[in-house]
Design an enzyme around this catalytic site. Structure first.
Site, PDB file in Angstrom:
ATOM      1  N   LYS A 185     -19.187   9.426 -11.657  1.00 36.84           N
ATOM      2  CA  LYS A 185     -19.323  10.771 -12.202  1.00 36.84           C
ATOM      3  C   LYS A 185     -18.907  10.820 -13.665  1.00 36.84           C
ATOM      4  CE  LYS A 185     -18.931  13.145  -7.805  1.00 36.84           C
ATOM      5  NZ  LYS A 185     -18.081  13.917  -6.901  1.00 36.84           N
ATOM      6  N   SER A 191     -18.135  18.387  -3.278  1.00 40.98           N
ATOM      7  CA  SER A 191     -17.524  18.222  -4.591  1.00 40.98           C
ATOM      8  C   SER A 191     -18.092  19.155  -5.658  1.00 40.98           C
ATOM      9  CB  SER A 191     -17.629  16.769  -5.044  1.00 40.98           C
ATOM     10  OG  SER A 191     -18.961  16.453  -5.283  1.00 40.98           O
TER      11      SER A 191
END
Ligand code: ADP
Length: 800
Positions: free
Chosen positions: A725, A682
Site C-alpha cells: 500500500k 481496510s
C-alpha cells in the site's frame, strides 16, 4: 331401349365385402371368410343357380360392417366354385372373377347384404396403340419377374399368351405386389388403353424400386465381401508366418511392450495393470478402436518417470550464486531456498516443503521457480491452474470416457521425465469449484506429503509417487486460496518493488537478458539509468516489472531495426529521447496533485495487481437516511461502511454536522472502478472520511492517502499489506500516508528511500484521521465536544 338393356345387365347379388385385397375378372382366387354376414352371403350365393356373388373392396379394412359409402364403387362379379369349412368357424372359398361391375345400390339385410350391380362391358377394340401398350407391359413384366418376384415359367407363359388387352392388364395387375388403392384404380379403369397405361406406370415404379433395392444390396454385399477377404488374407498371412517360423506383427508389438514394461521401473501395481491391458490388447483385432485406446494407455504408463530421477546439486554456495545471478533482491525467498538445500544435504530423504509465492504479477514468481530448479539442477515443469474448475483437470478422466486423458499433474510429470522435478503450479488462487467437483480437494492430495507418495489419477489408475517433487505454487493474493490448501504451504510474500529496485532489476537483469534475446551487443544499445527511470515513471504503473520488461523489449526491437539498417552503430536511449522510442508518456507522475475536493478521499488497497490508490466518493441527496453503497463491494466492505456511518451518527455534534441529517439525507458511497470486485475492511476510515467531508462540506486533502479498519467507536484497527500500500501511494505521488498505529512495527519493511519521501501519520482514532485529512483539520469544531484522542502523545510520526 337403353334403360331396358341396363336393367338387363344389372343384377341383385349377395355382397361379399373384401378387406385389403380385391379380385380381378378371370382370376381364380382362394378367399378366407370369417365375418358372419359374409359367410351368410357366400351361402346365399351357393343357393343361386348361377352361384354369383358381388365382390367389392372396403375403403377401410378396419370396418366390420361397411355401409354403402364405405365400399368402392367398382367391384367384381364372381362365381363361387367351391367352399370348404375350416375349423374355428371360418370358411375358405374358391372364386373366379367374371366381370367388372359398378355398385348401383347397397341393400342392407339382416343375415347378409345385397348389392345391385351393373356389369361393365369390356370393350374389345384393339388398334396399333393398344398393341404397343400390350407389348411394353409384357416386356416390363418380364424384367419385373427377373429382378424381383419369382413367377413360375408356366404362369409367365400363360400371361404372355393372353390376347385380350383388358384381360392382360388385369392379369398383370393381379400378379404385381401393389397396394389395394393401386389395384382398385386399375379395376376402375374401364377403357382398355387407360388400364394398360396405369399398369405400365405401376410396373415402371416397381421396377425402379427393385433396381434401387438391388443396388443397395450389391453394395452391402461387396462391403461384406471385402471385410471377409481381408480377414481371410490376414489369417493366411498369419499361417504363412507360422510356417516360416516368424513372429507376426502383433506378437512383435506385444513382445516390445513387454520388454519396455519390464524396463520401465513401474511399481508392481502399475506393472500388473499394464500386463493385464497388454493381454487384452493381444486378443483384439489389430485395427480396432479399442486397441487404439489400450495402446494409448500403455504408452502413457510407459512414458511416466516411475524411476527416472535427476541428482540434486547440493552445493549451497553454487546454488546461492545461481539465485543471485538470476534475481535481484528477494533475499527472504533466496534464504528460504538455501535453508531447504542445507536440510536436504543433512537428511537423505525429506518431505518436500511446498512453497507458495504470493505477490502481484511481474514480481518474478515464475522466473524465481525456474531459477530454483536451475540451482538444484532439477527439471522444471509449470502448469497453470487459472480457470481450472473441474476436478478431472487435476486428476484426469476415467478411461471409460471417450478421449480420456490423465490430469495435469500426471501430464506435468510426463513432461518432466524425472520424478523429482521442480513443479510450478501457477495461479492457485484462480481455481474455482463447480458441480464437476472441487479441484482444490484433488490438489490437497497432491500437496499433502502424507498422501502424495501414492497419488491416484483416474486415468492411470495405478498410484504414482509424487513425494520427491518440489512443489511451488504462486498466487496473486492470499484471499482466494482455499484455507486447507493454504495450511499445507509455506507462504512467502513477495511485495512489489520500489522504483530503485525496479531500476536495478531493469539494469542488471532485464536489459542484459533482452539484449541477448534480440541479438544485440551491449555496445550497440545503451539505455541510461535516467532512461529506465523515465520508463518506470511515465510508461508503467505496476508493482512488478512486467511492463517495464515489455517497454524495454520495444526499445530493443526498434534499436535492432536501426542497427540492421545501418543508421546507427550504437543506439543511445535516455530520459530525453524516450518519446521517440515509446511514444507519448502514458502516466502523469503526481496524479494526486489535483485540487482538493469535498466528498472524495484517497484510499490505498491491495488488489490482484499489487497496491493501488483508490479514490472513494461520497455524495448527499435528499432522502430518508439510506446508505447506498456501489462499486461491487463485498460483504465485509459493506459492513465496515455501515460501522463508519454509525460512528458518524453517534459523533454528529462533535463533528459539527447538522442534527437529524440522517433523517433528511441519503448518502451514496461509490468506489471506482465500478466493475472490479472489492472487499476487506481496510477502506473503513477512507469511506468514513469521504462521508464526513460530504456532510461538513470540508474538502479532503488530495495528497493524503489512508488505510485502516474502523470500529463503531471510531477506533482504527490494523490492516495487512502495508508495504504494498505504501509503495502504491508513493508511486501515485502521495505525500502523506495515514496508517493505523498498530501497524507501526511494519514500517520497517518499507525501504528507507521510500520512507524518507513520505510523511506517515500513525492514528488510533478516527478523529486523528479527520484532523490530518480534512483541509483545516477539525479546527472549526468546538474542542470541548471532542473526546480525548486515544493516543494522547504525539500522533504524528516523521521519519527522516
Ligand atoms: P510473475 O510470475 O510474478 O508474474 P515473472 O516471473 O513472469 O513474474 O517475471 C516477469 C519478468 O520480470 C521476468 O522476466 C523476470 O525475470 C523479471 N523479474 C522479476 N523480478 C525480478 C528480480 N527480482 N530480478 C530479476 N528479474 C526479475
Amino acid at each position: 331401349m337403353e334403360a331396358k338393356s341396363r336393367r338387363q345387365r344389372s343384377k341383385v347379388l349377395p355382397l361379399l365385402p373384401l378387406r385389403g385385397m380385391l379380385v380381378f375378372p378371370y382370376m381364380v382366387v382362394h378367399l378366407d371368410v370369417g365375418r358372419e354376414k359374409s359367410i351368410a352371403a357366400v351361402e346365399a350365393a351357393l343357393e343361386r343357380e348361377d352361384r354369383l356373388v358381388a365382390l367389392v373392396a372396403q375403403r377401410d379394412v378396419k370396418l366390420d360392417q361397411p355401409g354403402h359409402d364405405d365400399l368402392y364403387q367398382v367391384g367384381t362379379i364372381a362365381e363361387v366354385k367351391q367352399m370348404l369349412r375350416l375349423p374355428g368357424g371360418t370358411i375358405r372359398v374358391l372364386v373366379e372373377g367374371f366381370r367388372r361391375a359398378r355398385l348401383q345400390r347397397f341393400l342392407p339385410g339382416e343375415a347378409y347384404c345385397l348389392a345391385e350391380v351393373a356389369e361393365v362391358p369390356e370393350p374389345g377394340s384393339r388398334g396399333p396403340q393398344v398393341e404397343a401398350l400390350m407389348r411394353t407391359a409384357v416386356q416390363l413384366f418380364e424384367s419385373y419377374t427377373r429382378l424381383g418376384k419369382r413367377v413360375p415359367a408356366e404362369t409367365l407363359m400363360s400371361i404372355v399368351s393372353v390376347e385380350e388387352p383388358g384381360r392382360l392388364a388385369d392379369t398383370l395387375a393381379a400378379h404385381l405386389t401393389l397396394k389395394v388403392e393401386d389395384k382398385q384404380a386399375i379395376l376402375e379403369a374401364t377403357g382398355v388403353g387407360r388400364r394398360l397405361e396405369a399398369v405400365i406406370e405401376l410396373l415402371q415404379r416397381e421396377l425402379e424400386i427393385l433396381e434401387l433395392e438391388r443396388k443397395i444390396s450389391t453394395r452391402v454385399r461387396k462391403q461384406m465381401e471385402r471385410t471377409q477377404r481381408e480377414y481371410y488374407l490376414r489369417e493366411q498371412l498369419k499361417a504363412i508366418h507360422k510356417e516360416l517360423g516368424e513372429r507376426d506383427d502383433k506378437g512383435d508389438e506385444a513382445q516390445d511392450y513387454r520388454a519396455r514394461i519390464a524396463k520401465s521401473g513401474m511399481t508392481p501395481e502399475a506393472q500388473e495393470k499394464a500386463l493385464r491391458e497388454l493381454e487384452r490388447l493381444e486378443k483384439m483385432p489389430p485395427m480396432s478402436a479399442e486397441g487404439v485406446v489400450t495402446r494409448t494407455y500403455l504408452d502413457w504408463l510407459l512414458a511416466l518417470p516411475w524411476a527416472a530421477e535427476t541428482v540434486d546439486q547440493l552445493d549451497i554456495d553454487k546454488a546461492e550464486g545461481i539465485l543471485h545471478e538470476d534475481h535481484y533482491g528477494l533475499d527472504k525467498v533466496k534464504e528460504r531456498i538455501l535453508e531447504y538445500l542445507a536440510v536436504r544435504r543433512l537428511v537423505e530423504r525429506m518431505k518436500g516443503p511446498i512453497l507458495c509465492l504470493v505477490g502481484p504479477p511481474g514480481v518474478g514468481k515464475t522466473s524465481l521457480a525456474k531459477s530454483i530448479a536451475r540451482s538444484l539442477d532439477r527439471k522444471f515443469v509449470r502448469i497453470s491452474l487459472g480457470g481450472v474448475r473441474d476436478e478431472a483437470e487435476i486428476r484426469g478422466h476415467r478411461r471409460t470416457y471417450v478421449g480420456a486423458l490423465p490430469g495435469r499433474i500426471i501430464q506435468g510429470m510426463r513432461q518432466a521425465s524425472s520424478r523429482n522435478p521442480v513443479f510450478l503450479m501457477d495461479e492457485i488462487d484462480k481455481m474455482s469449484a463447480d458441480f464437476r467437483g472441487d479441484p482444490a480437494s484433488a490438489l490437497l492430495e497432491v500437496l499433502d506429503p502424507e498422501q502424495n507418495s501414492a497419488f491416484s489419477d483416474h486415468y492411470v489408475e495405478a498410484a504414482f509417487d509424487l513425494s520427491k517433487v518440489l512443489f511451488i505454487t504462486t498466487a496473486n493474493t492470499l484471499y482466494n486460496i482455499p484455507r486447507p490448501l493454504l495450511d499445507r504451504m509455506e507462504t512467502i510474500i513477495i511485495p512489489g518493488y520500489t522504483e530503485e529496485e525496479k531500476l536495478e532489476i531493469g539494469r542488471r537483469h532485464i536489459l542484459p537478458k533482452l539484449l541477448t534475446e534480440h541479438g544485440l551487443k551491449p555496445s550497440q544499445l545503451r539505455i541510461s539509468a535516467g532512461g529506465i527511470r523515465g520508463i518506470i515513471r511515465a510508461y508503467t504503473r505496476e508493482s512488478g516489472v512486467r511492463n517495464l520488461e515489455r517497454e524495454l523489449a520495444a526499445i530493443c526491437r526498434k534499436a535492432a531495426v536501426d542497427v540492421v539498417r545501418g543508421k546507427h552503430s550504437q543506439v543511445r536511449v535516455g530520459a530525453h529521447n524516450l518519446v521517440q522510442y515509446l511514444g507519448a508518456p502514458r502516466y502523469r507522475t503526481g496524479e494526486a496533485e489535483d485540487d482538493n475536493e469535498v466528498g472524495v478521499a484517497m484510499g490505498v488497497a491491495v488488489t490482484e495487481a499489487g497496491g493501488e490508490i483508490m479514490p472513494i466518493e461520497a455524495a448527499l441527496m435528499n432522502g430518508k437516511g439510506t446508505l447506498m453503497l456501489t462499486g461491487k463491494l463485498g460483504e465485509v466492505m459493506r459492513e465496515s461502511a455501515q460501522a463508519g456511518f454509525s460512528y458518524i451518527r453517534s459523533r454528529q455534534a462533535a463533528l459539527g454536522i447538522e442534527a437529524g441529517f440522517h433523517e433528511r439525507l441519503d448518502i451514496h458511497v461509490h468506489i471506482p472502478e465500478g466493475a472490479i470486485p472489492k472487499d476487506g475492511p481496510s477502506a473503513g476510515i477512507t469511506m468514513a472520511t469521504a462521508v464526513v467531508s460530504a456532510l461538513t462540506k470540508r474538502p479532503v486533502r488530495r495528497d493524503v492517502a489512508m488505510t485502516g479498519e474502523i470500529t463503531l467507536r471510531g477506533q482504527v484497527l490494523p490492516i495487512g499489506g502495508m508495504k504494498e500500500k505504501v509503495l502504491a501511494a508513493h508511486r501515485a505521488g502521495i505525500k502523506t500516508v495515514v496508517l493505523p498505529e498498530a501497524n507501526r512495527k511494519d514500517l520497517e519493511e518499507i525501504p528507507m528511500n521510500v520512507r524518507r519521501k513520505l510523511e506517515f501519520v500513525m492514528v488510533g482514532h478516527m478523529d486523528d484521521v479527520l484532523r490530518t485529512a480534512l483541509v483545516g483539520g477539525l479546527d472549526a469544531v468546538d474542542p470541548a465536544l471532542l473526546p480525548l484522542p486515544v493516543e494522547p502523545q504525539q500522533p504524528r510520526l516523521h521519519v527522516n
